[in-house]
Write an enzyme that holds these catalytic residues in place. Sequence first.
Site, short mmCIF file in Angstrom:
data_model
loop_
_atom_site.label_atom_id
_atom_site.label_comp_id
_atom_site.label_asym_id
_atom_site.label_seq_id
_atom_site.Cartn_x
_atom_site.Cartn_y
_atom_site.Cartn_z
N ASP A 1 17.40 138.35 -49.50
CA ASP A 1 16.27 138.03 -50.47
C ASP A 1 16.88 138.26 -51.67
OD1 ASP A 1 15.08 138.06 -52.51
OD2 ASP A 1 14.28 139.84 -51.39
N ASP B 1 15.37 133.41 -56.28
CA ASP B 1 14.56 134.57 -55.28
C ASP B 1 14.54 133.80 -53.81
OD1 ASP B 1 14.26 136.86 -54.39
OD2 ASP B 1 12.42 136.80 -54.86
#
Length: 430
Positions: free
Chosen positions: A124, A313
């Site tokens: 992530d 993201d």
Amino acid sequence: MKTLNISTSCFLKYFIRCFLLLCLNLFPSEPGISLAERDMETDLAVQHIHRVEVKSLLPETTCSPSTKDQAGVISIHSRLGSKKMNSDDATTMPVNSGDLVSSGDYIVTVGLGTPQKQLSLIFDTGSDLSWTRCRPCIRSCYKQMEPLFDPSISTSYVNISCKSNVCSQLTPVTHKIPRCSIDNSTCIYDMQYGDKSFSVGFFSKERLTLTSTEVFDEFLFGCGQINQGNFGSSAANKYGRIFSYCLPSTSSSTGYLGFGKHRRAFKPVKFTPLTTVSQDPSFYGLNLVGISVGGHKLWISPSVFLSSGTIIDTGTVITRLPAAAYSALRDVFRQALTKYPLTRALSVLDKCYDLSSYVTVKYPHIAFYFQGGLKLKLDATGIFYSSSASQVCLAFAGNDANNKFAVLGNVQQKTFEAGGRVGFARGGCL
């Protein structure tokens, strides 16, 4: 990083600029079209309208964007020892879709400890600390498919002293001052997330194994003792601060996570500069400047994107846009799909269609424009998000204000390049 519910609570944050790739599937026109329809299709192509089979938009497993995805976006808004080797070295490892465990994130498997224990984790770009649940679990010991990591049986595990400089480096990561254990020896981390998930435990150093030949002896991570929720810069020098990955388009396909300038990275790619997010430098910023639908630029004031800023993201599933930008996109998209009946919203997705009576659907291409002239043209896989044929949704959501960060989520991501720039290209998983 966000935790992965059911299968693991382990995450990974790579403090390096990256190059990311996502497979892009192109769907052929429906066979058996009449001459009149073929002429109409020619006109539609000029207008950037395309046809796709409805069944190709459906997920292999039933999954919807969780409210925790929205909580993660809210959290983002609120925040605003390596091996010395040649930086040309490179390696890759498999990436799998989180759909297999009802997650919209992506999973890799690494080895931790000596002897190594295999751990599944989410990667992530929007989170900061790597951690996994460890034995003994003091409390909030939710179930997971994999056994907990046991530091007592690893000969390479080391606790970080609470008096060390390494411990003090946790402050900008957790946004809290780290504490000491009861015996005043071990550094204690406390990581909190926007969806109320958290992990508290020992800040530690371990051996990280990426592949059979890629091993790092001083990987810093959190050994969680109190954890609740859904649930390392040591590789940076070796690989020249570059990593790349392909996010698989289906739960049955496999992508990859690559470190260094491996052969897959040399594709024709156009770039836009990466920017630093002043509120939180751990995010990767982009300069989004415009959006088009069906080949026509939407009239959105430049101040909308300028005042919000944009980050990319991998841990956010659905792209969030400033309120004015999303409203313009949604309204024009709806005008192009007026023949299809609307249906109920799907979590944060408020423009959904019932396509259960259709074999194909015609839709306008959507494109994002970034600083430097880069154009990211999305096909059906980046435009629609569905739970079933009766609930196929526009895969974007709006923030509640224009001044909140736009977030480019993993549904729309294609290619991401290192060295202070980001690029997009087709066929990333090939």
